[in-house]
Design a protein around this motif. Structure first.
Motif, PDB file in Angstrom:
ATOM      1  N   PHE A  54       1.128  11.211  -7.074  1.00  0.00           N
ATOM      2  CA  PHE A  54       1.556  10.486  -5.870  1.00  0.00           C
ATOM      3  C   PHE A  54       0.444   9.591  -5.333  1.00  0.00           C
ATOM      4  CE2 PHE A  54       4.180  14.513  -5.497  1.00  0.00           C
ATOM      5  CZ  PHE A  54       5.291  13.932  -6.078  1.00  0.00           C
ATOM      6  N   TYR A  55      -0.793  10.026  -5.474  1.00  0.00           N
ATOM      7  CA  TYR A  55      -1.917   9.183  -5.052  1.00  0.00           C
ATOM      8  C   TYR A  55      -2.003   7.927  -5.918  1.00  0.00           C
ATOM      9  CZ  TYR A  55      -6.732   7.757  -4.173  1.00  0.00           C
ATOM     10  OH  TYR A  55      -7.876   7.025  -3.872  1.00  0.00           O
ATOM     11  N   SER A  56      -1.766   8.053  -7.225  1.00  0.00           N
ATOM     12  CA  SER A  56      -1.827   6.895  -8.119  1.00  0.00           C
ATOM     13  C   SER A  56      -0.681   5.925  -7.842  1.00  0.00           C
ATOM     14  CB  SER A  56      -1.776   7.362  -9.580  1.00  0.00           C
ATOM     15  OG  SER A  56      -2.873   8.196  -9.878  1.00  0.00           O
ATOM     16  N   ILE A  57       0.497   6.431  -7.488  1.00  0.00           N
ATOM     17  CA  ILE A  57       1.619   5.538  -7.153  1.00  0.00           C
ATOM     18  C   ILE A  57       1.254   4.649  -5.971  1.00  0.00           C
ATOM     19  CG2 ILE A  57       3.989   5.481  -6.313  1.00  0.00           C
ATOM     20  CD1 ILE A  57       4.504   8.050  -7.895  1.00  0.00           C
ATOM     21  N   ASP A  58       0.705   5.237  -4.929  1.00  0.00           N
ATOM     22  CA  ASP A  58       0.308   4.451  -3.758  1.00  0.00           C
ATOM     23  C   ASP A  58      -0.837   3.512  -4.086  1.00  0.00           C
ATOM     24  OD1 ASP A  58       2.230   5.816  -2.323  1.00  0.00           O
ATOM     25  OD2 ASP A  58       0.823   7.369  -1.640  1.00  0.00           O
ATOM     26  N   LYS A  59      -1.749   3.933  -4.962  1.00  0.00           N
ATOM     27  CA  LYS A  59      -2.896   3.099  -5.327  1.00  0.00           C
ATOM     28  C   LYS A  59      -2.442   1.863  -6.112  1.00  0.00           C
ATOM     29  CE  LYS A  59      -7.500   2.890  -5.572  1.00  0.00           C
ATOM     30  NZ  LYS A  59      -8.416   3.010  -4.409  1.00  0.00           N
ATOM     31  N   VAL A  60      -1.556   2.053  -7.063  1.00  0.00           N
ATOM     32  CA  VAL A  60      -1.061   0.935  -7.873  1.00  0.00           C
ATOM     33  C   VAL A  60      -0.251  -0.029  -7.016  1.00  0.00           C
ATOM     34  CG1 VAL A  60       0.523   0.343  -9.752  1.00  0.00           C
ATOM     35  CG2 VAL A  60      -1.109   2.198 -10.041  1.00  0.00           C
ATOM     36  N   LYS A  61       0.500   0.494  -6.070  1.00  0.00           N
ATOM     37  CA  LYS A  61       1.312  -0.369  -5.198  1.00  0.00           C
ATOM     38  C   LYS A  61       0.428  -1.255  -4.315  1.00  0.00           C
ATOM     39  CE  LYS A  61       3.257   1.565  -1.726  1.00  0.00           C
ATOM     40  NZ  LYS A  61       4.137   2.426  -0.882  1.00  0.00           N
ATOM     41  N   ARG A  62      -0.714  -0.772  -3.881  1.00  0.00           N
ATOM     42  CA  ARG A  62      -1.599  -1.559  -3.001  1.00  0.00           C
ATOM     43  C   ARG A  62      -2.522  -2.492  -3.777  1.00  0.00           C
ATOM     44  NH1 ARG A  62      -2.322   3.589  -0.567  1.00  0.00           N
ATOM     45  NH2 ARG A  62      -4.378   3.664  -1.567  1.00  0.00           N
ATOM     46  N   PHE A  63      -2.843  -2.157  -5.022  1.00  0.00           N
ATOM     47  CA  PHE A  63      -3.832  -2.922  -5.774  1.00  0.00           C
ATOM     48  C   PHE A  63      -3.243  -4.241  -6.267  1.00  0.00           C
ATOM     49  CE2 PHE A  63      -5.573  -3.814 -10.087  1.00  0.00           C
ATOM     50  CZ  PHE A  63      -6.799  -4.304  -9.676  1.00  0.00           C
ATOM     51  N   ARG A  64      -4.022  -5.325  -6.109  1.00  0.00           N
ATOM     52  CA  ARG A  64      -3.655  -6.651  -6.585  1.00  0.00           C
ATOM     53  C   ARG A  64      -4.844  -7.261  -7.314  1.00  0.00           C
ATOM     54  NH1 ARG A  64       0.495  -4.979  -6.184  1.00  0.00           N
ATOM     55  NH2 ARG A  64       2.329  -5.673  -5.031  1.00  0.00           N
ATOM     56  N   LEU A  65      -4.555  -7.906  -8.454  1.00  0.00           N
ATOM     57  CA  LEU A  65      -5.599  -8.541  -9.234  1.00  0.00           C
ATOM     58  C   LEU A  65      -6.099  -9.806  -8.556  1.00  0.00           C
ATOM     59  CD1 LEU A  65      -4.104  -8.258 -12.840  1.00  0.00           C
ATOM     60  CD2 LEU A  65      -6.066  -6.973 -11.958  1.00  0.00           C
ATOM     61  N   SER A  66      -7.318 -10.181  -8.895  1.00  0.00           N
ATOM     62  CA  SER A  66      -7.865 -11.451  -8.418  1.00  0.00           C
ATOM     63  C   SER A  66      -7.250 -12.598  -9.197  1.00  0.00           C
ATOM     64  CB  SER A  66      -9.384 -11.451  -8.578  1.00  0.00           C
ATOM     65  OG  SER A  66      -9.729 -11.342  -9.948  1.00  0.00           O
ATOM     66  N   ARG A  67      -7.589 -13.827  -8.778  1.00  0.00           N
ATOM     67  CA  ARG A  67      -7.014 -14.996  -9.439  1.00  0.00           C
ATOM     68  C   ARG A  67      -7.436 -15.051 -10.902  1.00  0.00           C
ATOM     69  NH1 ARG A  67      -7.887 -21.311  -7.522  1.00  0.00           N
ATOM     70  NH2 ARG A  67      -6.512 -22.243  -9.120  1.00  0.00           N
ATOM     71  N   GLU A  68      -8.706 -14.752 -11.193  1.00  0.00           N
ATOM     72  CA  GLU A  68      -9.175 -14.788 -12.578  1.00  0.00           C
ATOM     73  C   GLU A  68      -8.496 -13.706 -13.418  1.00  0.00           C
ATOM     74  OE1 GLU A  68     -11.029 -14.747  -9.927  1.00  0.00           O
ATOM     75  OE2 GLU A  68     -12.016 -16.722  -9.949  1.00  0.00           O
ATOM     76  N   GLY A  69      -8.298 -12.546 -12.792  1.00  0.00           N
ATOM     77  CA  GLY A  69      -7.629 -11.475 -13.520  1.00  0.00           C
ATOM     78  C   GLY A  69      -6.184 -11.809 -13.842  1.00  0.00           C
ATOM     79  N   LYS A  70      -5.481 -12.438 -12.886  1.00  0.00           N
ATOM     80  CA  LYS A  70      -4.097 -12.827 -13.142  1.00  0.00           C
ATOM     81  C   LYS A  70      -4.006 -13.882 -14.235  1.00  0.00           C
ATOM     82  CE  LYS A  70      -2.273 -11.794  -8.546  1.00  0.00           C
ATOM     83  NZ  LYS A  70      -1.613 -12.345  -7.334  1.00  0.00           N
ATOM     84  N   LEU A  71      -4.922 -14.874 -14.224  1.00  0.00           N
ATOM     85  CA  LEU A  71      -4.909 -15.899 -15.270  1.00  0.00           C
ATOM     86  C   LEU A  71      -5.175 -15.292 -16.648  1.00  0.00           C
ATOM     87  CD1 LEU A  71      -6.826 -18.811 -13.469  1.00  0.00           C
ATOM     88  CD2 LEU A  71      -4.367 -18.679 -13.983  1.00  0.00           C
ATOM     89  N   LYS A  72      -6.105 -14.351 -16.703  1.00  0.00           N
ATOM     90  CA  LYS A  72      -6.414 -13.702 -17.973  1.00  0.00           C
ATOM     91  C   LYS A  72      -5.205 -12.907 -18.480  1.00  0.00           C
ATOM     92  CE  LYS A  72      -9.698 -10.550 -20.156  1.00  0.00           C
ATOM     93  NZ  LYS A  72     -10.875  -9.669 -19.953  1.00  0.00           N
TER      94      LYS A  72
END
Length: 498
Positions: free
Chosen positions: A405-423
């Motif tokens: 349950f902690y990982s579900i909430d962590k993944v939902k809040r986490f967002r990649l940076s612009r460089e990470g999304k482009l990669k």
């Protein structure tokens, strides 16, 4: 008076001897048949030995019985007959008369050999009359040795006893192993029921319109499933309790040579916009090697295995398979690292992916379409080694479910940076282009088959057409199309005027 009595006695004796002779012949014929049957049985059993003189003793006994009965009948018919008649004289007269009668009978019969044996037996009976001393002697009996395969004793059924004992052991182990797996599953569900009910609106969906038995579903004797739904950003969570096949005696024996543990797998399916595009996995050494070969997304996006030393974990236990570097730095925070260190024997692997498409397809089954992908979080935990004997050890697995349950909430809040999304986008575009190149020839073959099928249907339709003008126009059209297809294509170059 004496002469009359002697004449009557001779008449009666002659009549008696004739009757006895005929009876003797019939008795001897039956006896010869019986002896023939016994001789055949004796040839089949090698150790069987027959008593040669038993038949003659039986004949003498029969003769004694017949002679005494006849004398009694004659005495009853003739009251003037003397009561003191000697039975031995009748026997002697009977033997003489029977020998004469048998000799005359042998001449009239066709089978000489059979009655020669009869006459020989009668002569031998005359020559060897039993005496009182012979009757007092004990017969020389020989014990027949029965072959071992004909003996009926308990040792002959040792194979049956072994099979029955094996079946009993198998069924006892089946019942004991099934009950143990059922008890472990019920214990786990009772311990985690409250936590599951607090995080999901529905716990234990059995797939029916009206839920009849909410709770664990028994798939097999060693596999139990639990479906939970009703949480924000989560389509559903599937819990699979995969125990050892304790009900199978063969699996129990092989487990001694190749030990394994009971395992629980939790698959959380997220909504489309809940998770960013990345593939992350941390697993034990043995499982990491297997996942890199079998899982399609890990094999495609995370081909390199890395050590998680910089995150505070030793490379002796875990291996990191990661696509985007910044994702591992965020997901492996202090709380997750502490749980990984504390339960390093129980944690098999943790897998977060937005490209989950199952196991990798073999080369023999190529596909012309990209597989359908899902966003999933997969957790694989091993039960404590002593949990099958001490069910209280299952209580120590509650923090592992809290990690889910902690990982579900962590993944939902986490967002990649612009460089990470482009990669991540470049990686997915590269994989798509490679897939299109490898499947180009296959797609061309499929398109060619579709065109040929379309033309075949059109040709059949025109052949069934009754209007000849339409058929002629269609043939001209097909002829021009065929010429155009065979004509080589020429590229035109435009030259600018100076």
């Amino acid at each position: 008076m004496a002469t009359v009595m002697s004449m009557n006695r001779r008449k009666y004796s002659n009549a008696v001897t004739r009757v006895l002779a005929t009876n003797l012949v019939l008795a001897l014929i039956l006896k010869i048949c019986v002896v023939g049957v016994h001789s055949r049985l004796a040839s089949e059993q090698q150790h069987y030995e027959d008593n040669e003189f038993a038949e003659f003793e039986d004949i003498d006994d029969e003769l004694d019985i017949i002679s005494t009965d006849t004398i009694r009948d004659n005495s009853a018919k003739d009251p003037n007959a003397s009561p003191g008649v000697d039975e031995s004289s009748f026997k002697r007269n009977f033997n003489k008369e029977s020998s004469d009668e048998s000799e005359s009978t042998v001449e009239d019969e066709e089978d000489d050999e059979e009655f020669e044996n009869v006459s020989d037996n009668e002569d031998s009976s005359e020559r060897t009359e039993p005496t009182a001393s012979d009757h007092n002697k004990k017969p020389d009996l020989k014990i027949t040795k029965v072959p071992l395969h004909l003996q009926t004793n308990w040792e002959s059924y040792y194979l049956e006893f072994i099979m029955i004992a094996g079946l009993v052991v198998y069924f006892v182990n089946f019942i004991a192993g099934r009950n143990k797996n059922q008890k472990m599953a019920d214990t786990w569900f009772d311990i985690h029921r409250e936590m599951l009910s607090a995080n999901f609106a529905l716990v234990g969906d059995d797939g029916k319109k009206e839920i009849e038995n909410p709770g664990l579903i028994k798939e097999t004797e060693s596999v139990f499933t639990l479906w939970c739904s009703g949480r924000v950003c989560v389509e559903g969570m599937l819990v699979e309790l995969m125990f050892l096949k304790r009900q199978d005696l063969v699996h129990v024996i092989t487990n001694y040579f190749k030990p394994s543990l009971d395992q629980i797998q939790i698959r959380v399916t997220l909504n489309a916009d809940t998770m960013d595009s990345y593939v992350f996995c941390i697993a034990s050494k043995k499982s990491a090697q297997r996942l890199a070969k079998e899982m399609n997304d890990i094999n495609t996006f995370c081909p390199e295995r890395k050590t998680p030393d910089k995150y505070g974990l030793t490379g002796d236990k875990f291996v990191l398979l990661n696509e985007i570097g910044e994702a591992a730095g965020v997901l492996l925070d202090a709380k997750v690292i502490s749980l990984l260190k504390k339960y390093e024997e129980c944690i098999d692997f943790i897998h977060f992916t937005d490209q989950y498409s199952g196991y990798k397809l073999s080369e023999d089954t190529p596909s012309i379409k990209l597989p359908e992908v899902k966003r999933q979080l997969i957790f694989a935990f091993n039960f404590p080694s002593n949990s099958s004997k001490n069910y209280n050890d299952i209580q120590s697995m509650k923090p592992l479910l809290q990690l889910v349950f902690y990982s579900i909430d962590k993944v939902k809040r986490f967002r990649l940076s612009r460089e990470g999304k482009l990669k991540a986008e470049r990686n997915r575009q590269r994989v798509q282009e490679m897939f299109l190149k490898t499947t180009h020839s296959q797609r061309q073959e499929v398109a060619q088959l579709k065109r040929e099928e379309k033309r075949r249907v059109e040709k059949e339709k025109m052949l069934n057409e009754s209007d000849p003008e339409k058929q002629r126009k269609w043939e001209e059209k097909e002829y021009k199309r065929e010429l155009k297809r065979k004509t080589p294509k020429m590229k035109q170059l435009k030259v600018k005027a100076m």
